[in-house]
Design an enzyme around this catalytic site. Structure first.
Site, PDB file in Angstrom:
ATOM      1  N   TRP A 134       0.809  -1.224   0.000  1.00 61.11           N
ATOM      2  CA  TRP A 134       0.000   0.000   0.000  1.00 61.11           C
ATOM      3  C   TRP A 134       0.837   1.266   0.000  1.00 61.11           C
ATOM      4  CZ3 TRP A 134       1.926   2.271   4.220  1.00 61.11           C
ATOM      5  CH2 TRP A 134       2.439   1.439   5.219  1.00 61.11           C
ATOM      6  N   ASN A 135       2.144   1.166   0.269  1.00 57.45           N
ATOM      7  CA  ASN A 135       2.874   2.426   0.519  1.00 57.45           C
ATOM      8  C   ASN A 135       3.218   3.208  -0.747  1.00 57.45           C
ATOM      9  OD1 ASN A 135       4.838   0.565  -0.132  1.00 57.45           O
ATOM     10  ND2 ASN A 135       6.315   1.286   1.362  1.00 57.45           N
ATOM     11  N   LYS A 158      -2.382  -8.186  -7.988  1.00 57.95           N
ATOM     12  CA  LYS A 158      -3.223  -8.039  -6.798  1.00 57.95           C
ATOM     13  C   LYS A 158      -2.645  -6.907  -5.954  1.00 57.95           C
ATOM     14  CE  LYS A 158      -3.300  -8.893  -2.445  1.00 57.95           C
ATOM     15  NZ  LYS A 158      -4.318  -8.036  -1.864  1.00 57.95           N
ATOM     16  N   PRO A 159      -3.339  -5.772  -5.888  1.00 60.70           N
ATOM     17  CA  PRO A 159      -2.852  -4.681  -5.035  1.00 60.70           C
ATOM     18  C   PRO A 159      -3.211  -4.932  -3.577  1.00 60.70           C
ATOM     19  CG  PRO A 159      -4.870  -4.027  -6.154  1.00 60.70           C
ATOM     20  CD  PRO A 159      -4.587  -5.443  -6.595  1.00 60.70           C
ATOM     21  N   GLY A 211       6.767  -6.314  -0.639  1.00 65.23           N
ATOM     22  CA  GLY A 211       6.056  -6.317   0.638  1.00 65.23           C
ATOM     23  C   GLY A 211       6.993  -6.783   1.732  1.00 65.23           C
ATOM     24  N   SER A 212       6.405  -7.384   2.763  1.00 65.28           N
ATOM     25  CA  SER A 212       7.210  -7.738   3.927  1.00 65.28           C
ATOM     26  C   SER A 212       8.010  -9.021   3.679  1.00 65.28           C
ATOM     27  CB  SER A 212       6.291  -7.920   5.140  1.00 65.28           C
ATOM     28  OG  SER A 212       5.377  -8.955   4.870  1.00 65.28           O
ATOM     29  N   GLU A 233      11.004  -7.852  -3.595  1.00 64.49           N
ATOM     30  CA  GLU A 233      11.427  -6.551  -3.057  1.00 64.49           C
ATOM     31  C   GLU A 233      10.846  -6.478  -1.659  1.00 64.49           C
ATOM     32  OE1 GLU A 233      13.367  -4.290  -4.251  1.00 64.49           O
ATOM     33  OE2 GLU A 233      13.618  -5.040  -6.289  1.00 64.49           O
ATOM     34  N   CYS A 267      10.308   1.590   2.335  1.00 63.32           N
ATOM     35  CA  CYS A 267      11.245   0.498   2.620  1.00 63.32           C
ATOM     36  C   CYS A 267      12.686   0.985   2.660  1.00 63.32           C
ATOM     37  CB  CYS A 267      11.084  -0.583   1.567  1.00 63.32           C
ATOM     38  SG  CYS A 267      11.217   0.084  -0.088  1.00 63.32           S
ATOM     39  N   GLU A 367      12.333  -3.155  11.391  1.00 60.83           N
ATOM     40  CA  GLU A 367      11.911  -2.056  10.525  1.00 60.83           C
ATOM     41  C   GLU A 367      10.865  -1.204  11.267  1.00 60.83           C
ATOM     42  OE1 GLU A 367       9.796  -3.513   7.074  1.00 60.83           O
ATOM     43  OE2 GLU A 367      10.677  -1.958   5.814  1.00 60.83           O
TER      44      GLU A 367
HETATM   45  P1  NAP Z   1       2.655  -7.210   3.410  1.00 64.24           P
HETATM   46  O1  NAP Z   1       1.836  -7.462   4.596  1.00 64.24           O
HETATM   47  O2  NAP Z   1       3.687  -8.213   3.041  1.00 64.24           O
HETATM   48  O3  NAP Z   1       1.640  -6.933   2.215  1.00 64.24           O
HETATM   49  C1  NAP Z   1       2.062  -6.666   0.913  1.00 64.24           C
HETATM   50  C2  NAP Z   1       1.134  -7.362  -0.059  1.00 64.24           C
HETATM   51  O4  NAP Z   1       1.187  -8.760   0.180  1.00 64.24           O
HETATM   52  C3  NAP Z   1      -0.322  -6.942   0.072  1.00 64.24           C
HETATM   53  O5  NAP Z   1      -0.895  -6.904  -1.216  1.00 64.24           O
HETATM   54  C4  NAP Z   1      -0.908  -8.079   0.888  1.00 64.24           C
HETATM   55  O6  NAP Z   1      -2.281  -8.296   0.671  1.00 64.24           O
HETATM   56  C5  NAP Z   1      -0.147  -9.259   0.347  1.00 64.24           C
HETATM   57  N1  NAP Z   1      -0.141 -10.421   1.242  1.00 64.24           N
HETATM   58  C6  NAP Z   1      -0.322 -10.461   2.575  1.00 64.24           C
HETATM   59  N2  NAP Z   1      -0.254 -11.748   3.017  1.00 64.24           N
HETATM   60  C7  NAP Z   1      -0.047 -12.519   1.939  1.00 64.24           C
HETATM   61  C8  NAP Z   1       0.127 -13.930   1.730  1.00 64.24           C
HETATM   62  N3  NAP Z   1       0.089 -14.804   2.741  1.00 64.24           N
HETATM   63  N4  NAP Z   1       0.331 -14.373   0.465  1.00 64.24           N
HETATM   64  C9  NAP Z   1       0.381 -13.502  -0.560  1.00 64.24           C
HETATM   65  N5  NAP Z   1       0.227 -12.168  -0.434  1.00 64.24           N
HETATM   66  C10 NAP Z   1       0.025 -11.675   0.803  1.00 64.24           C
HETATM   67  O7  NAP Z   1       3.478  -5.850   3.519  1.00 64.24           O
HETATM   68  P2  NAP Z   1       2.974  -4.475   4.085  1.00 64.24           P
HETATM   69  O8  NAP Z   1       3.244  -4.466   5.531  1.00 64.24           O
HETATM   70  O9  NAP Z   1       1.631  -4.147   3.616  1.00 64.24           O
HETATM   71  O10 NAP Z   1       3.985  -3.514   3.303  1.00 64.24           O
HETATM   72  C11 NAP Z   1       5.101  -3.001   3.865  1.00 64.24           C
HETATM   73  C12 NAP Z   1       6.333  -3.885   3.622  1.00 64.24           C
HETATM   74  O11 NAP Z   1       6.691  -3.794   2.252  1.00 64.24           O
HETATM   75  C13 NAP Z   1       7.517  -3.371   4.381  1.00 64.24           C
HETATM   76  O12 NAP Z   1       8.249  -4.438   4.949  1.00 64.24           O
HETATM   77  C14 NAP Z   1       8.332  -2.669   3.322  1.00 64.24           C
HETATM   78  O13 NAP Z   1       9.701  -2.557   3.616  1.00 64.24           O
HETATM   79  C15 NAP Z   1       8.064  -3.518   2.135  1.00 64.24           C
HETATM   80  N6  NAP Z   1       8.340  -2.760   0.897  1.00 64.24           N
HETATM   81  C16 NAP Z   1       9.452  -3.100   0.167  1.00 64.24           C
HETATM   82  C17 NAP Z   1       9.758  -2.385  -0.972  1.00 64.24           C
HETATM   83  C18 NAP Z   1      10.977  -2.736  -1.784  1.00 64.24           C
HETATM   84  O14 NAP Z   1      11.059  -2.276  -2.917  1.00 64.24           O
HETATM   85  N7  NAP Z   1      11.919  -3.511  -1.285  1.00 64.24           N
HETATM   86  C19 NAP Z   1       8.927  -1.342  -1.396  1.00 64.24           C
HETATM   87  C20 NAP Z   1       7.813  -1.018  -0.630  1.00 64.24           C
HETATM   88  C21 NAP Z   1       7.527  -1.762   0.511  1.00 64.24           C
HETATM   89  P3  NAP Z   1      -3.401  -7.727   1.688  1.00 64.24           P
HETATM   90  O15 NAP Z   1      -3.635  -6.370   1.267  1.00 64.24           O
HETATM   91  O16 NAP Z   1      -4.553  -8.605   1.488  1.00 64.24           O
HETATM   92  O17 NAP Z   1      -2.799  -7.814   3.061  1.00 64.24           O
END
Ligand code: NAP
Length: 464
Positions: A134-135, A158-159, A211-212, A233, A267, A367
């Protein structure tokens, strides 16, 4: 609100902006089938044609820049100025990869006998599935979609459930620009459900995820059975080192630019500030003076510098890190959380600076994802480098010095994929963004960013 819909909340005030339908598992599988079926003709289309469609997509986004930015601020809480900037940044990936589409070169390898020739060519991997956070709802999408489409892959995304509206809009604009509907598609449901459908599918040849780190690891494990290509990423925990000879005013300015963008929810934002003991008093005084000027509030107000955190879970994590640091001896120089008990829908953290932080505190170990600066003083460069590297993450790091020997030494020893030397904003479409260690696999952006969407094939011709 029903079990079949996703309510989109404005993090600035908790109001529901819109509800969207969740796609059923059957519909998601149908869309995967359509994306798979569309692959052959999209891959066959000449690269110049694909490039021109990408340019038209970019143009449509430019025409609707203000509308997209408004939607982004409403659903993500980021300031309107940052949203406008993100639309341009998102477009820069489309423009870059429209050009790279025309530069997917093969090569001829000298053979070991006169009657042979060896030719190497690159082919698109097939249907690509993306999952985004979402960020940065626009840029994280185009950083994947643009190289995938340029390479000749079809794409399904999938966003995040918090911010699907920006993505839905971008996909619609791609269709308006003439990219066929089956070539780029969006699905909406929970991450777990869609992630399982994507990873089980034999028709999807690649998963690209931002994502995470824990979710990234799950996706890698679940992709093993079908041997999907994966790009990851993931999380970061960026150190920012200020050496004793640094230009302090410039370092302060760049620390603020890196840390408070998107209310610290990026991130690559500076998370651990390591300052040489000789200059920490001056640096912290100047930093606090500026941090106190930052205006917190609804991102739709043009003078807001720092918007709300995305949701209660995000707020609680940051609030816990602040309390944990203070309970263990850190000194609060400014800021702190707002009292969210008065209204559970408001999740603001006032830009916070903490001094006398040490490695035992949670804020140094995980983080943050919030507008908090923890400061640690160091005496010796090796100490700063050791602290910087003492994390499973290896995404971004920053250092400030005007001494080229110090700079070379720090650069040689930091284990991070993206390093800013006197630069708090290193991201660019033409540079290979990505992390070492548990921050990910692969790179997005630059000439490297199209490679993960390509397979290498070689042809050995004999009997010539
Ligand atoms: P997240 O919980 O991992 O969610 C990211 C995406 O993954 C969302 O679309 C989420 O869907 C989906 N997701 C959640 N659980 C899942 C599963 N079991 N299987 C498949 N998809 C799943 O991350 P967040 O906390 O929202 O985002 C922040 C993280 O992203 C931070 O750790 C940040 O550092 C990282 N990030 C990294 C970068 C990079 O370029 N390295 C850039 C931006 C952010 P739902 O919406 O349904 O939860």
């Amino acid at each position: 609100m029903t079990d079949h819909t996703i309510p989109i909340k404005n993090p600035a005030n908790g109001s529901i902006i819109k509800e969207i339908e969740k796609d059923t598992p059957e519909k998601i599988r149908d869309q995967i089938e359509q994306g798979h079926n569309a692959f052959k003709s999209w891959a066959r289309m000449d690269a110049h044609h694909r490039a021109s469609l990408l340019y038209q997509w970019s143009e449509r986004i430019h025409e609707q820049k203000n509308e997209i930015a408004e939607v982004m601020t409403l659903e993500s809480g980021k300031t309107i100025n940052e949203s406008l900037g993100e639309v341009d940044y998102a477009r820069s990936y489309i423009d870059w990869y429209a050009e790279e589409a025309k530069r997917v070169y093969g090569r001829r390898i000298p053979a070991n006998s006169e009657d042979k020739r060896i030719l190497v060519s690159k082919k698109p991997v097939g249907l690509v599935a993306a999952i985004t956070p979402w960020n940065f709802p626009a840029a994280m999408m185009t950083r994947k979609a643009a190289p995938a489409l340029a390479a000749g892959c079809t794409f399904i995304i999938k966003p995040a459930e918090e911010t699907p509206l920006t993505t839905i809009k971008l996909v619609q604009l791609a269709h308006d620009a003439g990219i066929p509907e089956d070539v780029i598609q969006c699905v909406n449901h929970s991450g777990k459900l869609v992630g399982d459908i994507f990873t089980e599918s034999k028709q999807i040849r690649k998963i690209t995820f931002t994502g995470s780190t824990p979710v990234g690891k799950t996706l890698i494990k679940n992709s093993a059975d079908t041997m999907k290509r994966v790009s990851m990423e993931l999380g970061g925990h960026a150190p920012l080192i200020v050496a004793k000879d640094a230009d302090i005013d410039f370092a302060v300015n760049q620390t603020i630019a890196s840390k408070f963008r998107n209310a610290g929810q990026t991130c690559i934002c500076a998370n651990r500030i390591l300052v040489h003991e000789n200059i920490i008093e001056e640096y912290s005084r100047k930093l606090v003076e500026q941090v106190k000027q930052l205006k917190v509030g609804n991102g739709m107000n043009e003078d807001t510098d720092v918007g709300p955190l995305i949701n209660e879970a995000g707020f609680n994590k940051v609030a816990f890190q602040i309390d944990n640091a203070l309970d263990n001896g850190a000194e609060l120089l400014c800021g702190n959380k707002y009292d969210s008990d008065s209204d559970k829908n408001y999740f603001y953290i006032h830009p916070t600076v903490l001094k006398n932080v040490d490695q035992s505190m949670r804020i140094m170990q995980e983080e943050t994802f919030g507008p908090v600066i923890p400061m640690v003083s160091f005496n010796d460069l090796d100490e700063a480098i050791d602290i910087s590297n003492s994390t499973p993450f290896g995404l971004a790091a920053y250092f400030f010095t005007n001494d080229y020997r110090t700079a070379t030494y720090i650069h040689d020893n930091l284990e991070f994929g993206i390093i800013g030397w006197n630069d708090g904003a290193p991201s660019a479409a033409h540079a290979p963004f990505g992390g070492m260690k548990e921050s990910g696999i692969g790179r997005e952006g630059g000439t490297e960013g199209i490679e993960p969407y390509l397979e290498t094939k070689y042809l050995s011709i004999g009997n010539l």
